[in-house]
Scaffold this motif. Structure first.
Motif, short mmCIF file in Angstrom:
data_model
loop_
_atom_site.label_atom_id
_atom_site.label_comp_id
_atom_site.label_asym_id
_atom_site.label_seq_id
_atom_site.Cartn_x
_atom_site.Cartn_y
_atom_site.Cartn_z
N ALA A 36 0.85 -1.19 -0.13
CA ALA A 36 -0.30 0.04 -0.26
C ALA A 36 1.25 1.34 0.23
N LEU A 40 1.42 4.61 -2.74
CA LEU A 40 1.43 6.04 -2.55
C LEU A 40 3.20 6.38 -2.38
N VAL A 212 -4.27 1.55 1.71
CA VAL A 212 -4.86 2.45 0.88
C VAL A 212 -6.10 4.16 1.13
#
Length: 235
Positions: A36, A40, A212
């Motif tokens: 995750a 990002l 996320v």
């Protein structure tokens, strides 16, 4: 504090991870969390810090027979096989290899946690955490052995003499117990548990997609995922 995973000048998301090195869902959760964060990485700077938690703080220093301990905990041989097979299959989907048949001793993990805290001072705690998980779940390493713990610490770049002194210091082990009491005061009774930006709690080995979502909507809490509970019967 650990070195941020991504570049500076981006919003910072701090993740405090409460886990035990013999918790299978903590290892699975670690991998999912990393996926995750990678997704990002262009949007946020992540800071990750691990905190100790013992699923069985009363485990004797010499540990106990792994299979017998879990069969007794789960209630039967069939239940043991069912749970370990399921966990192994889930781990494989995250690129992890679990070899429960290689695990002969369920250890007391306080010394392992003490090494992680020492490594934190050196900026090597994430490496030590990964090495401990892999040693236990993949290689079946006996974590009750000071020799094995020292070897893993040195492998991660820690100083042998410092680690040997640490493991012989009752005060360092008491500090781990005190840190765990603080986690219990926060109401944490199962791991993995994640505290986001010192405010929002996430329980269990959530999927990368859920992490996320949490990171994008920090103000929202998520439902519990699969985890190891102190008195639970699922792992």
């Amino acid at each position: 504090m650990n070195t941020p995973i991504t570049m500076l000048n981006k919003p910072v998301i701090k993740i405090d991870v409460v886990s035990d090195v013999v918790c299978p869902w903590c290892y699975i959760g670690k991998r999912r969390l990393e996926k995750a964060m990678q997704q990002l990485s262009s949007e946020y700077t992540f800071e990750v810090e691990y905190h100790p938690f013992e699923l069985n703080p009363e485990m004797p220093a010499q540990g106990t027979n792994h299979r017998a301990y879990l069969v007794d905990k789960f209630g039967s041989e069939d239940r043991y096989e069912q749970i370990t097979n399921h966990t192994t299959q889930v781990a494989a989907t995250e690129g992890l290899t679990f070899n429960f048949d290689k695990q002969h001793i369920s250890p007391n993990t306080r010394k392992a946690h003490a090494i992680v805290q020492l490594a934190k001072l050196k900026g090597k705690d994430l490496t030590v955490i990964e090495d401990l998980f892999k040693a236990y779940f993949t290689e079946g390493t006996d974590l009750t052995s000071d020799k094995n713990l020292i070897a893993l610490a040195i492998q991660a770049g820690l100083d042998r003499e410092e680690v040997e002194l640490l493991l012989s210091d009752e005060g360092s082990l008491k500090r781990i117990a005190d840190m765990e009491k603080e986690m219990h005061k926060l109401g944490i009774s199962g791991v993995p548990f994640y505290i986001i930006n010192s405010k929002y709690g996430v329980s269990g080995a959530q999927t990368p997609e859920t992490f996320v979502q949490v990171f994008k909507e920090v103000g929202k809490e998520v439902t519990s995922g699969e985890a190891c509970d102190v008195d639970g019967k699922n792992c």
